[in-house]
Design a protein around this motif. Sequence first.
Motif, PDB file in Angstrom:
ATOM      1  N   GLY A  20       0.952  -1.152   0.045  1.00 24.95           N
ATOM      2  CA  GLY A  20      -0.205  -0.015  -0.198  1.00 24.95           C
ATOM      3  C   GLY A  20       0.916   1.361   0.068  1.00 24.95           C
ATOM      4  O   GLY A  20       0.340   2.132   0.557  1.00 24.95           O
ATOM      5  N   ALA A  21       1.824   1.150  -0.539  1.00 30.53           N
ATOM      6  CA  ALA A  21       2.970   2.289  -0.475  1.00 30.53           C
ATOM      7  C   ALA A  21       2.299   3.550  -1.327  1.00 30.53           C
ATOM      8  O   ALA A  21       2.551   4.637  -1.069  1.00 30.53           O
ATOM      9  CB  ALA A  21       4.248   2.122  -1.105  1.00 30.53           C
ATOM     10  N   LEU A  22       1.904   3.381  -2.317  1.00 33.46           N
ATOM     11  CA  LEU A  22       1.109   4.298  -3.280  1.00 33.46           C
ATOM     12  C   LEU A  22      -0.254   4.365  -3.196  1.00 33.46           C
ATOM     13  O   LEU A  22      -0.831   3.137  -3.404  1.00 33.46           O
ATOM     14  CB  LEU A  22       1.615   3.907  -4.762  1.00 33.46           C
ATOM     15  CG  LEU A  22       3.387   3.987  -5.037  1.00 33.46           C
ATOM     16  CD1 LEU A  22       3.581   3.486  -6.635  1.00 33.46           C
ATOM     17  CD2 LEU A  22       3.645   5.646  -4.982  1.00 33.46           C
ATOM     18  N   THR A  23      -0.891   5.382  -2.859  1.00 30.01           N
ATOM     19  CA  THR A  23      -2.293   5.572  -2.906  1.00 30.01           C
ATOM     20  C   THR A  23      -2.573   6.722  -3.528  1.00 30.01           C
ATOM     21  O   THR A  23      -1.666   7.761  -4.296  1.00 30.01           O
ATOM     22  CB  THR A  23      -2.739   5.777  -1.495  1.00 30.01           C
ATOM     23  OG1 THR A  23      -2.004   6.750  -0.781  1.00 30.01           O
ATOM     24  CG2 THR A  23      -2.545   4.461  -0.572  1.00 30.01           C
ATOM     25  N   SER A  24      -3.897   6.982  -3.939  1.00 34.85           N
ATOM     26  CA  SER A  24      -4.062   8.392  -4.461  1.00 34.85           C
ATOM     27  C   SER A  24      -5.073   9.339  -3.824  1.00 34.85           C
ATOM     28  O   SER A  24      -5.794   8.854  -2.767  1.00 34.85           O
ATOM     29  CB  SER A  24      -5.187   8.073  -5.966  1.00 34.85           C
ATOM     30  OG  SER A  24      -6.495   7.681  -5.204  1.00 34.85           O
ATOM     31  N   ALA A  25      -4.955  10.569  -3.839  1.00 37.71           N
ATOM     32  CA  ALA A  25      -5.369  11.480  -3.131  1.00 37.71           C
ATOM     33  C   ALA A  25      -6.887  11.175  -3.028  1.00 37.71           C
ATOM     34  O   ALA A  25      -7.628  11.655  -2.111  1.00 37.71           O
ATOM     35  CB  ALA A  25      -4.754  12.924  -3.433  1.00 37.71           C
ATOM     36  N   ASP A  26      -7.522  11.102  -4.119  1.00 34.87           N
ATOM     37  CA  ASP A  26      -8.917  10.631  -4.126  1.00 34.87           C
ATOM     38  C   ASP A  26      -9.410   9.384  -3.444  1.00 34.87           C
ATOM     39  O   ASP A  26     -10.468   9.595  -2.932  1.00 34.87           O
ATOM     40  CB  ASP A  26      -9.259  10.669  -5.713  1.00 34.87           C
ATOM     41  CG  ASP A  26      -9.411  11.928  -6.599  1.00 34.87           C
ATOM     42  OD1 ASP A  26      -9.710  12.999  -5.634  1.00 34.87           O
ATOM     43  OD2 ASP A  26      -9.367  11.828  -7.760  1.00 34.87           O
ATOM     44  N   TYR A  27      -8.713   8.530  -3.577  1.00 34.37           N
ATOM     45  CA  TYR A  27      -9.283   7.167  -2.904  1.00 34.37           C
ATOM     46  C   TYR A  27      -8.781   6.920  -1.409  1.00 34.37           C
ATOM     47  O   TYR A  27      -9.348   6.133  -0.665  1.00 34.37           O
ATOM     48  CB  TYR A  27      -8.965   5.899  -3.882  1.00 34.37           C
ATOM     49  CG  TYR A  27      -9.499   4.656  -3.253  1.00 34.37           C
ATOM     50  CD1 TYR A  27     -10.697   4.334  -3.231  1.00 34.37           C
ATOM     51  CD2 TYR A  27      -8.451   3.886  -2.847  1.00 34.37           C
ATOM     52  CE1 TYR A  27     -11.184   3.256  -2.795  1.00 34.37           C
ATOM     53  CE2 TYR A  27      -8.860   2.595  -2.264  1.00 34.37           C
ATOM     54  CZ  TYR A  27     -10.320   2.153  -2.431  1.00 34.37           C
ATOM     55  OH  TYR A  27     -10.696   0.951  -1.752  1.00 34.37           O
ATOM     56  N   ARG A  31     -10.847   6.111   1.642  1.00 35.36           N
ATOM     57  CA  ARG A  31     -12.148   6.244   1.422  1.00 35.36           C
ATOM     58  C   ARG A  31     -12.870   4.970   1.644  1.00 35.36           C
ATOM     59  O   ARG A  31     -14.194   5.029   2.111  1.00 35.36           O
ATOM     60  CB  ARG A  31     -12.376   6.509  -0.115  1.00 35.36           C
ATOM     61  CG  ARG A  31     -12.042   7.746  -0.461  1.00 35.36           C
ATOM     62  CD  ARG A  31     -12.683   9.179   0.396  1.00 35.36           C
ATOM     63  NE  ARG A  31     -12.310  10.394  -0.490  1.00 35.36           N
ATOM     64  CZ  ARG A  31     -11.271  11.255  -0.205  1.00 35.36           C
ATOM     65  NH1 ARG A  31     -10.412  10.716   0.868  1.00 35.36           N
ATOM     66  NH2 ARG A  31     -11.006  12.431  -0.447  1.00 35.36           N
ATOM     67  N   SER A  32     -12.257   3.692   1.269  1.00 36.23           N
ATOM     68  CA  SER A  32     -12.982   2.445   1.638  1.00 36.23           C
ATOM     69  C   SER A  32     -11.994   1.328   1.830  1.00 36.23           C
ATOM     70  O   SER A  32     -10.883   1.324   1.521  1.00 36.23           O
ATOM     71  CB  SER A  32     -14.038   2.336   0.662  1.00 36.23           C
ATOM     72  OG  SER A  32     -13.309   2.047  -0.631  1.00 36.23           O
ATOM     73  N   ARG A  33     -12.717   0.095   2.113  1.00 33.21           N
ATOM     74  CA  ARG A  33     -12.025  -1.151   2.293  1.00 33.21           C
ATOM     75  C   ARG A  33     -12.305  -2.056   1.019  1.00 33.21           C
ATOM     76  O   ARG A  33     -13.565  -2.022   0.662  1.00 33.21           O
ATOM     77  CB  ARG A  33     -12.246  -1.696   3.587  1.00 33.21           C
ATOM     78  CG  ARG A  33     -12.062  -0.941   4.929  1.00 33.21           C
ATOM     79  CD  ARG A  33     -10.809  -0.283   4.653  1.00 33.21           C
ATOM     80  NE  ARG A  33      -9.495  -0.622   4.553  1.00 33.21           N
ATOM     81  CZ  ARG A  33      -8.952  -1.689   5.564  1.00 33.21           C
ATOM     82  NH1 ARG A  33      -9.251  -1.732   6.651  1.00 33.21           N
ATOM     83  NH2 ARG A  33      -7.703  -1.935   5.123  1.00 33.21           N
ATOM     84  N   PRO A  34     -11.197  -2.545   0.439  1.00 34.89           N
ATOM     85  CA  PRO A  34     -11.677  -3.395  -0.677  1.00 34.89           C
ATOM     86  C   PRO A  34     -12.640  -4.456  -0.566  1.00 34.89           C
ATOM     87  O   PRO A  34     -13.720  -4.663  -1.556  1.00 34.89           O
ATOM     88  CB  PRO A  34     -10.429  -4.083  -1.008  1.00 34.89           C
ATOM     89  CG  PRO A  34      -9.355  -3.377  -0.218  1.00 34.89           C
ATOM     90  CD  PRO A  34      -9.900  -2.574   0.879  1.00 34.89           C
ATOM     91  N   VAL A  85     -22.279   4.611  -4.654  1.00 34.38           N
ATOM     92  CA  VAL A  85     -21.222   5.796  -5.106  1.00 34.38           C
ATOM     93  C   VAL A  85     -20.017   4.872  -5.745  1.00 34.38           C
ATOM     94  O   VAL A  85     -19.506   4.035  -4.962  1.00 34.38           O
ATOM     95  CB  VAL A  85     -20.999   6.707  -4.117  1.00 34.38           C
ATOM     96  CG1 VAL A  85     -20.093   7.486  -4.349  1.00 34.38           C
ATOM     97  CG2 VAL A  85     -22.315   7.438  -3.417  1.00 34.38           C
ATOM     98  N   VAL A  86     -19.655   5.380  -6.845  1.00 34.06           N
ATOM     99  CA  VAL A  86     -18.296   4.761  -7.383  1.00 34.06           C
ATOM    100  C   VAL A  86     -17.214   5.233  -6.510  1.00 34.06           C
ATOM    101  O   VAL A  86     -17.193   6.626  -6.349  1.00 34.06           O
ATOM    102  CB  VAL A  86     -18.069   5.182  -8.705  1.00 34.06           C
ATOM    103  CG1 VAL A  86     -16.755   4.718  -9.217  1.00 34.06           C
ATOM    104  CG2 VAL A  86     -19.224   4.683  -9.690  1.00 34.06           C
ATOM    105  N   THR A  87     -16.333   4.521  -6.013  1.00 36.29           N
ATOM    106  CA  THR A  87     -15.181   4.879  -5.313  1.00 36.29           C
ATOM    107  C   THR A  87     -13.893   5.096  -5.905  1.00 36.29           C
ATOM    108  O   THR A  87     -13.047   5.742  -5.643  1.00 36.29           O
ATOM    109  CB  THR A  87     -15.115   4.120  -3.987  1.00 36.29           C
ATOM    110  OG1 THR A  87     -14.937   2.672  -4.543  1.00 36.29           O
ATOM    111  CG2 THR A  87     -16.240   4.173  -3.020  1.00 36.29           C
ATOM    112  N   ARG A  88     -13.954   4.147  -6.913  1.00 35.98           N
ATOM    113  CA  ARG A  88     -12.505   4.141  -7.789  1.00 35.98           C
ATOM    114  C   ARG A  88     -12.795   3.394  -8.956  1.00 35.98           C
ATOM    115  O   ARG A  88     -13.776   2.211  -8.992  1.00 35.98           O
ATOM    116  CB  ARG A  88     -11.410   3.473  -7.006  1.00 35.98           C
ATOM    117  CG  ARG A  88     -11.576   2.140  -6.586  1.00 35.98           C
ATOM    118  CD  ARG A  88     -10.380   1.392  -6.059  1.00 35.98           C
ATOM    119  NE  ARG A  88     -10.544  -0.069  -5.488  1.00 35.98           N
ATOM    120  CZ  ARG A  88      -9.684  -0.953  -4.952  1.00 35.98           C
ATOM    121  NH1 ARG A  88      -8.437  -0.318  -4.892  1.00 35.98           N
ATOM    122  NH2 ARG A  88      -9.911  -2.099  -4.800  1.00 35.98           N
TER     123      ARG A  88
END
Lengths: 434, 793
Positions: B218-225, B228-231, B258-261
Motif C-alpha cells: 500500500g505504498a502508493l495511494t491516490s489523494a482521491d481514494y 475512502r473505503s476497504r476493498p 457511489v463509485v469509489t474508484r
Amino acid sequence: MTLTPVITEHWNDPTLYTLDGYRSHGGYRALATALKSDPDAVIATVKDSGLRGRGGAGFPTGLKWSFVPQNDGKPHYLVVNADESEPGACKDIPIMMANPHALVEGVIITSFAIRANHAFIYIRGEVPNAIRKVAFAVEQARAAGLIGKNILGSGFDLEIVVHSGAGAYICGEETALLDSLEGYRGQPRLKPPFPAVAGLYASPTVINNVETIANIPYIIDRGVDWFRQFGTEKSPGFKVFAVSGHVNRPGIYEAPLGITMRELLEYAGGMRGGVDVKFWLPGGSSVPMLTAEHLDIPMTYEDMAAAGTMLGTGTPMVFDSTVSVVKAVTRWLEFYKHESCGKCTPCREGTYWITGVLEKFEHGHGSQEEVETLTHLCNQIAGRSFCALGDAAATPYPAALKYFRDEFDAATHTPVDETFDPRASYVFAEAAAR
Amino acid sequence: MTITNEPGAQVAVPTDLVNVTIDGVEMQVPKGTLVIRAAELIGIEIPRFCDHPLLDPVAACRACLIEVDGMPKPQPACAQMVAEGMNVHTQHSSQVAAEAQAGVMEFLLVNHPLDCPVCDKGGECPLQNQAMSVGRPETRFTEEKRTFPKPINVSAQILLDRERCVSCARCTRFAEQIAGDPMIELLERGAQQQVGTADDEPFDSYFSGNTIQICPVGALTSADYRFRSRPFDLVSVPTTCEHCASGCSLRTDYRRGVVTRRLAWDDPEVNEEWNCDKGRFAFRYQSHGRINAPLVRENGELRVASWPEALATAAGIFEAARGNAGVLVGGRSTVEDAYAYSVMARAVLATDDIDFRVRAMSDEEAGFLAAVVAGSPVTTTYGSLENAPLVLLVDIEPEDESPIVFLRLRKAARGGTRVVTVASHLTTGSEKMNAELVACAPGDEVRALTELSADIRTALAVPGAVIMVGERAAAVPGAFTAVADLAKSTGAALVWVPRRAGERSALDAGALAGLLPGGRPLTDATAREEVARIWGISADRLPQPGRSGRALLENAARGDYAALLIGGVEVDDLRDADLLRAALESETSVVAISTHHNEVTAAADVVFPSGVVTEKSGTFLDWEGRPRPFGQVFHEALTTSDAGVISAIAEVMDATVEGSVTGIRGQIGALGPWRGARTTRTAVAAQPAAAGVRLATWRQLLDLGLMQSDEPHLAATARPTVARMSAATAAANGITEIATLTGPAGAISLPVEITEMVPDVVWVPMNSEGSRIYRDLGLGFGDVVQISAGGRP
C-alpha cells in the motif's frame, strides 16, 4: 619465503610516479613489445601466465579477456576497477599513488589485447590523491604519445578516462560500477548478459582490478616462465599483500603467492607487544576469519579455499586477543548495512536486522535464541542476495561464531566493553597511555 | 496477469520448444520462457513482488527463489529462463526453495509497518496475502523498524507512504519502460532506499495511476481514494472507459451507490493492464450536476414534469415535425443509444438530417467516414500497431488524444516499429515513441503527404504498415482525401482515430446523414430493404439523404426545422457554436436528452434525464471498431438510457423504436455486416494556405473537459497552459515571455515556451485553463491567428 618486490620494487624512488622515473626502471618497454606482437598473442601470454584476478574473486584474467567476442562490430571497453573500498584492503590505492604508470601501461596493453579503443579507470572518490596521481600519469602518457592516435606507430588508438566515483562500496561490484560509470545509480545489473558480452553501454567490456592490470607490463616484459617461477600451479605469481592490524610494522609486502601468514607476520615485525594472534582475515572483511591455528597455511587461492575462507584481496587484517570478536563483527555489519545498495531484499533488510541484533549483543543484551537467529539470518542472505555484497555481509558472523561462540554467549549478559577493555586494543593505546 | 497474445493475429505455432521439468511435471515451453511463467502454465504459483509480466525482469525482491538442478544457488524464477533439460524445484519440491522464499518473506516484513487495518491495500494486498501463506506466524524481529514521515506527494494525485515500500521497483520501471515518464526513481540506499522525484518535478505522468495498481503493497495511494473505503466493502463491475476511443477495459468499484474508484482491467488485446489517469480518476462528473427528472417548459421556464407528461409533450413536438426535424446525437453515445437516434430519425421523424459530430467537421470527412470507416471490420488492431514496420500519424497526438494507442505505439517503437508523425513539432509524446517528424504547418497536411520522402513511402508499402489519421484532419480541406489516396497508393492500412468514445459507435450505428447502420448507404436499395425489414417499416418510408455537419447546423440556425432532437451536446465543443446557439434561440422546438444541465437543456422545451455509463449497459466501439460492451453498475438507477427515452417517446407516437440493449443488439446482429457496395468518397482538393501565423491546437488529455469536472487532484497534474512557437517566430513578432493571441472572438495571453517547430505556427491547448480556443478566440486548428508580445496570462 623471500619477498619479491615487482610492482613495489622501486617505491623508494620518489620519481617513480613520473613518466621519466617509471621509464628509468624499464617502464613502457612491455608496451612496445606488446604493440609489435598480435593482440591474440598478448591474450595467450596472459592466459599462459595463469594470472588470476587480484580484486578478490581470483578469476583467471586471460580467460576473462578471451570471452570478449571478436569482430562483432561493437566497440570494446576496458574498465579498471579502482574503487578499492573493502574494509582492510589497502593495496590498489598505494599502487596508484606510487606506481601509477604500471597501471597505465597495463591499461594500454590490455586494451590492445581486447581491441578496446576506450578505457576507463574508475577510482574511489574518497582518494583524491590517487586520482590526481593517475590523472597525471595519463596526461604524461598522452603527452608522450603513449595514449591517443596511432600509439608508437602501431596504428592502435586508445583514449583513457579517469573517472572519480562518489564513494559507494557497491560500485566495486563490477556491474554496479558500470551503471555508475554510465551515470546511473550504482546498483548491480541482472546477469546474464555478462559484461564480456554486454557491459558498458551494452558493449563487450572487460573489468579488471588495479593490481591485476599492474601485473600485465611485468608479465609481458619478463615472460610467462619468469612469472610462473613464483607461486603455485594454481596460484602463480606474486601478490601485493597489505598487512594491517596489531602488527608492529603494518604495510605493503609483495611476496609470492603461497607465503604463509606466519612469514608475513615476521616481515611485519611480529605482533604488537608480543600479544597472541586471536583472529585474522586473509583478504578483507568479506572473507571468513581464521585463527592462530591457520598461520601456516599457504596464502594461495586454493589453500585458503580449502581452509574455508578466501584469499580475497590479499590484504590480511590481524587482530590480537585484546579485541572482542563481537565488536569487530558488529562494526563490519554496520559497514555492510550502510553500504547495502537496497536493491534486493535479503541484503537490504538482512543487514538492517542483523546489525540491530549485534548491537544488542555488544551492549550485553543478546540472547541464546538470537545467537541461533543470527545464524538463520545469515543463511537467509548467503546465496540468495542479488550480488556478492549480500554474501559478504553474511560471512563475518558464522565464522566468528564457529571459533568464538563463548564471546557471543558472554554478550548475552555482559557488555563487550567490560570483557574487553577497548582501550587495550587501540593501536594508539601506548601513545594514549603516555 | 497478462499473457500477451493476439487472437486476431495468426497464431504462430512455436517451433522452438524446450523440455523442462518443474516439480516433476515434464512440459514443453517456448525457448526464452521465464521459469515463473512456465510454472504458472501448470498451476504452480511462485511468490513474487517485483515480477510483472509486462515489465522487464529485475530479480530484486528475491521472493521467487527456486532450485535448479546443477546450479549451486537458488535462482530467481522471474529472471531465470528455461533451458533444454532443466529440472526446476519450486517450494513444493525443494526445501531450499521453500526456505529461501520464507526467508525473503520474513525480511520483507522487517521494515514493513503493521498498519494493514488502516491501509488502503489491506484486503487486496499481495504482501498481506503472501505473508499469510508463506510468512511466519510470529515475528522474530523485535528491533526498531525504519520509519519515514508519512506520506509524501509524488504528485498532486499520487501519495507515497515510504515505510510501506518493499523496493520492488514496479512503479519506477512502469514509469520508465511503459509510460516513458521516468519522473520517479529510487533514491538513497539500503533500508533508506525510497522512491522519490526530483525537487519540484512531480510525477505528472498521464499514466501515474497505474503505479498504484501494480504496487504490491500500500505504498502508493491516490489523494482521491486514500482512506475512502476497504476493498472488501466494494462491489466490482467490469466496465469500459467512456473517456476516449482507446476502449480500455475497466473495473468499477462502488460502495453504497457511489463509485469509489476505477481500475484498469486486464485486456491483453486492448489496454493490456494499463489505463490513463483520466480514465482512472475522472468519474465524479457521474454524480454531480445531474438532471434527475424530466423537465418541460411552461411560461418560458423549465419545470419538473412527470415522465408521462414529458413524453407526451415531446411526442406532440415530434408529431408536428415529421419530415422536418434535425437530430444531433453527440460523440459520447453507446452504439445502442446512437442506433436509437438513428432509427428515431429515419423511421419516426422521417428525416435523414442527423449527425454525431460535435467538433471541427467537414463534408469531406463525412464522405471519408462513410466510404472508408463506417461498418468496416476490425482489421487494424492494437496488435497490428505492435507488429507494424511503420506507423504514420497524421493530425493526431496519441498521448493526449488516445493514450492507450500511445502506450502501444511506444511499446511498438521499443520493439523496432518506426513511428512517423506529420505535425508542427515533436511533442514529448512523440519523443517517447521515438517518432520522426514530418514537419508540417496546420493546413499543409496535403502537401506534406504528397511530398513524403521516398523512404517513408517505401516503408508504407511494406505489409503491416499503418496510417492513423485523427479527427483534426476534418479542419484541413483535402487532408482526408490525401490520406486515403496515400493508403491506396502504398497499400498501407488506414485507420481513423476519433477522440471521443462514442464517435465510432455513432458512425457504425448510422447516426450520420446518408448512412444506415453498419455503413449501409441510404441510397442503396438493398440496404434500405434490409434495414426497413428489421425496423418493421416499408423501405419507401425511409427518407432520402439529408443534411449533416454545417449544412444541418445552418438549417437549424435559420430556424427552418420544426424540431430538434439533441443528445449530449456541449455547444462550445462545436467549431460553429454560433449556429447552434442561433437554433436554440429560434422558434424551433428542442427536445434534449442529457445527463447534465448545459446550454442545450437550458434552451430546450423538453428535457429528459439520461443515464451515465454506470446507470446503463451498452457498447462502445473503440478506434479499431472493436465492440467494448459493458454492464450496468447501478441497477437501481432512476435514469434510463437515451435509447430508453427515445423508445418511450416513439411509443407515445404509436411508433416502434427498440429501446433495450438486448433488443438493439439483436437487431444489429440480425442486420449483420454490409456486403454491398459502399459509398464512394469525393476527392476534395487542398486549399492554398493562408498567409500569416497559423494555429496548431488539440485537446490535452487533462483539460477543462466536462467529464473531468470536480477532480481537483487530477486537474493539478495537468500540463501547464503554454503557447509554443519557434524561436524565429517569437523573434519575428518581438515575443519573449508572454504572447497574446487574437482572433475574431477575443484574445488570450499565455506564457511562451520556445519549441523547435515549423515557423509561423503557434500551438496552444484547445480547451485548457486560459486557453479555450473556440470560445475565447473563435478560431480552430489551422486558422490564421494574430500574435503579439506581452499581455497578462
